[in-house]
Design an enzyme around this catalytic site. Structure first.
Site, PDB file in Angstrom:
ATOM      1  N   ASP A 307     -12.122  11.022   6.495  1.00  0.00           N
ATOM      2  CA  ASP A 307     -10.764  10.531   6.303  1.00  0.00           C
ATOM      3  C   ASP A 307      -9.779  11.667   6.541  1.00  0.00           C
ATOM      4  OD1 ASP A 307     -11.208   7.879   5.759  1.00  0.00           O
ATOM      5  OD2 ASP A 307     -11.510   8.200   3.620  1.00  0.00           O
ATOM      6  N   ASP A 344      12.532   6.241  -4.751  1.00  0.00           N
ATOM      7  CA  ASP A 344      11.178   6.369  -4.198  1.00  0.00           C
ATOM      8  C   ASP A 344      10.486   7.556  -4.869  1.00  0.00           C
ATOM      9  OD1 ASP A 344       8.891   6.637  -2.717  1.00  0.00           O
ATOM     10  OD2 ASP A 344       9.876   6.499  -0.756  1.00  0.00           O
ATOM     11  N   ALA A 379       3.595  -3.910   0.775  1.00  0.00           N
ATOM     12  CA  ALA A 379       2.678  -3.914   1.917  1.00  0.00           C
ATOM     13  C   ALA A 379       3.117  -4.922   2.967  1.00  0.00           C
ATOM     14  CB  ALA A 379       1.268  -4.228   1.437  1.00  0.00           C
ATOM     15  N   GLN A 380       3.840  -5.966   2.524  1.00  0.00           N
ATOM     16  CA  GLN A 380       4.285  -6.993   3.464  1.00  0.00           C
ATOM     17  C   GLN A 380       5.486  -6.519   4.286  1.00  0.00           C
ATOM     18  OE1 GLN A 380       3.645  -7.675   0.141  1.00  0.00           O
ATOM     19  NE2 GLN A 380       1.601  -8.418   0.708  1.00  0.00           N
ATOM     20  N   ARG A 382       6.747  -3.281   4.366  1.00  0.00           N
ATOM     21  CA  ARG A 382       6.531  -1.910   4.850  1.00  0.00           C
ATOM     22  C   ARG A 382       7.854  -1.156   4.976  1.00  0.00           C
ATOM     23  NH1 ARG A 382       2.893  -1.903   9.996  1.00  0.00           N
ATOM     24  NH2 ARG A 382       2.638   0.301   9.427  1.00  0.00           N
ATOM     25  N   MET A 383       8.797  -1.487   4.078  1.00  0.00           N
ATOM     26  CA  MET A 383      10.096  -0.819   4.034  1.00  0.00           C
ATOM     27  C   MET A 383      10.495  -0.630   2.575  1.00  0.00           C
ATOM     28  SD  MET A 383      12.470  -2.793   6.855  1.00  0.00           S
ATOM     29  CE  MET A 383      12.478  -4.296   5.859  1.00  0.00           C
ATOM     30  N   LYS A 395      14.500   2.223   5.058  1.00  0.00           N
ATOM     31  CA  LYS A 395      13.661   3.172   5.806  1.00  0.00           C
ATOM     32  C   LYS A 395      12.244   2.611   5.815  1.00  0.00           C
ATOM     33  CE  LYS A 395      11.925   6.424   2.292  1.00  0.00           C
ATOM     34  NZ  LYS A 395      12.125   5.646   1.080  1.00  0.00           N
ATOM     35  N   ASP A 518     -13.780   5.243  -1.188  1.00  0.00           N
ATOM     36  CA  ASP A 518     -13.502   5.032  -2.614  1.00  0.00           C
ATOM     37  C   ASP A 518     -13.032   3.623  -2.953  1.00  0.00           C
ATOM     38  OD1 ASP A 518     -11.014   5.062  -1.492  1.00  0.00           O
ATOM     39  OD2 ASP A 518     -10.239   6.752  -2.669  1.00  0.00           O
ATOM     40  N   ASP A 522     -13.964  -0.188   1.486  1.00  0.00           N
ATOM     41  CA  ASP A 522     -14.878   0.768   2.126  1.00  0.00           C
ATOM     42  C   ASP A 522     -16.343   0.370   1.950  1.00  0.00           C
ATOM     43  OD1 ASP A 522     -12.957   2.607   3.071  1.00  0.00           O
ATOM     44  OD2 ASP A 522     -12.772   3.493   1.077  1.00  0.00           O
TER      45      ASP A 522
END
Length: 682
Positions: A307, A344, A379-380, A382-383, A395, A518, A522
């Site tokens: 990774d 953030d 996650a949907q 992504r901003m 952003k 992890d 995975d």
């Protein structure tokens, strides 16, 4: 963090190993090691002959025969001691883990929620699917998944790491391990295993190695040693009629001594110890292997899937540059980027605020006084961003911002596309900033490649191991970081399905693949990989899919795992080479001594000029026993490992252990012969 290392010859372990060595003299224990079983039979036979000679039932030198018999028993004891010492070190490590297990009670909830009625039950009666509540100060009674709550957990009893970790419901940090302690807050946990199946139970069973199965290479080597033993047994058996026909029959005691010195007793006596010590060294690196097979396979790995984040790079991307769009000044971009990042709390978000402050003295605004609405990252979408004073600032990733701009009737500028590509080619991650439908520019997030990692990859390449970087970054960014880090290949925009397909592709080419993971996503790839190192901080599914667990949860540990596996294989190969080559010196010692009376021409082989036939044979037998003891530290610690090509490694080992195995016995047998002569023992 690694556990405290045991001294190689810890006094308590040595005493216990000596006791175990005597217990292992029983035939059932000896039968498991065919080479040493032959020595055991020879010891028994020469003991009976010595008794018969002493009682007058047989002619011959009873004292010489007894001396040979005694040293043959010592040879068996030394081999038993080597194995018992290796097992004792593993059991000592297991005992430290047993101290973590405490008889405790658990609060079993009647309903799966905080505040539900609870029954107090013994922890060892909890079954898979039971729901328990643990609060600050409690020991977690079982392995499980957090379904409600969040808490700080002390895992030092398992990992040796003193820093507490956060465990909370949802995501990849919901897995908890029985035997760890809650430091603050509370957790509602669903037990994921039945009694006796916990991670701690499995750790103890693996470390103790009571039912250690031989690995494929170990079985193959054992077959080779048995074949050599049979050849030497047949050869030795034919020598008696030759000597008898010559008019001077060799005694059975001498033939047994010859056989024991010729068969590969050195590696035969140390083989089990090498295997046990390999797993013990892995635990010393805070890695739990499910079997010796896994440790051995690590030594044969030729593809590493690594990774990017945390393994190749430091993992904390930092804002390094503001790149404004055409017609926008840099300060305007920095101001908007800082506003969008005020809420953030990620390292990336904080670094944007700090960079704006450093570049343009834009002081961090008071979040409460702004009366703004903050938009969190999902996650949907992504901003992330902020709505303030009729300004809508966002952003996010290039694709997400492009969709946002087009949805608001705007146009994504071509010059910004070029700037995004430029940032990606430099190995940085581009974030685009937009106000309304107007694109203001790009923030470059630089991920720092770890110092020295390029040199480590170069060493792996010399060893014939291919390194592949796995990342979710786009191809341009991935290619730039791969070039900077010096990996052989990369997989960009990686998904669980893509990782699984890549592993299968390499395996179809006949390669052995190692990887770390992890998360639950995975698990399929971990289950497919030949060496799968799951992080202890990961999910239960990941740990069950892997064949190793890294207690430190350090992805870089995969490289160390491969080194330990290769060291174990090298140790076994080196000591096998030494064992077989040192038979040559014993041949020159015993053959002339045993047969010169019958065939005087064989005196020419007595190049060591040993004192007498009896001293020559006894010296060879004594050396054969003592060399096992002298090699125990090497078997337990492993041979010195250097990252070399296979051919260079073979040449090095042949010079050191092949030539060493040839010369050391000549010197050792001669010294022992001189001591026996000086002391008047022969």
């Amino acid at each position: 963090m690694s556990r405290k290392q045991l001294a190689l010859f810890e006094p308590t372990l040595v005493v216990q190993a000596l006791k175990e060595a005597v217990k292992k003299l029983n035939p059932q224990a000896q039968w498991r090691n065919p080479v040493m079983f032959i020595v055991w039979i020879g010891s028994l036979l020469t003991t009976c002959i010595s008794i018969a000679m002493a009682s007058g039932a047989m002619p011959g030198n009873a004292l010489f025969s007894a001396a040979i018999s005694g040293w043959l028993w010592v040879t068996v004891l030394f081999a038993n001691f080597a194995e018992a010492l290796a097992e004792g070190r593993s059991k000592a490590q297991a005992n430290s883990l047993k101290g973590v297990k405490k008889t405790a009670f658990a609060r079993k909830l009647r309903e799966p929620k905080y505040g539900a009625a609870a029954d107090k039950v013994p922890a060892d009666q909890l079954r898979k699917g039971d729901i328990v509540l643990v609060e600050a100060g409690d020991i977690i009674p079982c392995d499980g998944e957090v379904i409600e709550g969040g808490a700080s957990v002390d895992e030092s009893a398992i990992t040796g790491e003193s820093a507490p970790v956060i465990r909370e419901s949802g995501g990849d940090f919901a897995s908890v391990t029985g035997g760890t302690r809650i430091l603050s807050d509370w957790l509602v946990i669903e037990c994921s295993v039945n009694p006796g199946e916990t991670f701690l139970d499995r750790m103890i069973a693996m470390v103790e190695g009571a039912q250690r199965r031989k690995t494929p290479n170990e079985i193959a080597l054992t077959i080779l040693l048995i074949a050599l033993t049979i050849v030497f047994l047949l050869a030795t058996a034919t020598l008696w009629p030759f000597s008898a026909w010559g008019g001077n029959a060799v005694s059975v005691t001498v033939l047994v001594a010859l056989l024991v010195c010729l068969i590969p007793t050195t590696i035969g006596g140390l083989l089990s110890a090498i295997g046990v010590a390999g797993m013990s060294r892995m635990l010393g690196a805070n890695v739990i292997a499910t079997s010796g097979r896994a440790v051995e396979a690590a030594g044969d790995v030729d593809v590493l899937l690594l990774d990017k984040t945390g393994t190749i790079t430091l993992g904390n991307r930092q804002a390094s540059e503001f790149i404004p769009a055409q017609g926008v000044d840099e300060k305007t971009l920095a101001d908007a980027a800082q506003l969008a990042s005020l809420a953030d709390e990620t390292p990336e978000g904080r670094s944007i605020v700090i960079l704006a402050k450093q570049r343009f003295n834009l002081r961090e605004r008071d979040v409460q006084s702004l009366h703004a609405t903050f938009v969190p990252f999902t996650a949907q979408s992504r901003m992330s961003g902020i709505n303030i004073d009729n300004r809508m600032i966002r952003k996010g990733s290039v694709d997400a911002i492009r969709r946002h701009v087009e949805a608001n009737g705007g146009h994504f500028p071509a010059d910004v596309d070029q700037k995004v590509d430029q940032v990606a080619r430099q190995g940085a991650t581009p974030l685009v900033v937009v106000e309304g439908s107007r694109v203001l520019g790009v923030i470059a997030l630089k991920d720092i490649v770890k110092g020295g990692i390029k040199e480590r990859f170069a060493q792996l390449r010399k060893m014939g191991i291919k390194t592949v970087m796995i990342t979710g970054d786009n191809r341009l960014t991935a290619a730039a970081i791969a070039a900077e880090a010096g990996v052989d290949d990369f997989l960009a925009e990686a998904t669980p399905e893509a990782k699984l397909a890549l592993i299968r592709q390499y395996q179809a080419e006949g390669r052995l693949v190692a990887m770390t993971g992890d998360g639950t996503n995975d698990a399929p790839a971990l289950a497919q990989a030949d060496i799968a190192v799951a992080m202890n901080s990961g999910t239960q599914a990941a740990k069950e899919a892997g064949n190793m667990v890294d207690l430190d949860s350090n992805p870089t540990k995969l490289i160390e795992v491969v080194h330990i596996g290769k060291q174990m294989l090298m140790t076994r190969g080196s000591l096998t080479t030494f064992s077989i080559t040192n038979d040559v010196a014993k041949y020159f010692a015993i053959i002339p001594a045993a047969f010169a009376a019958t065939y005087p021409q064989l005196n020419a082989l007595n190049i060591m000029r040993l004192h007498s036939p009896d001293s020559a044979i006894l010296s060879a037998v004594i050396f054969n026993a003592l060399i096992i003891v002298f090699l125990i530290p090497l078997a337990l610690k492993g041979v010195s490992y250097k990252p070399l090509t296979a051919s260079a490694m073979l040449r090095r080992n042949l010079w050191i252990y092949g030539l060493g195995g040839l010369l050391v016995p000549f010197i050792g047998i001669k010294v022992i012969d001189l001591l026996l002569t000086v002391c008047g023992l022969v």
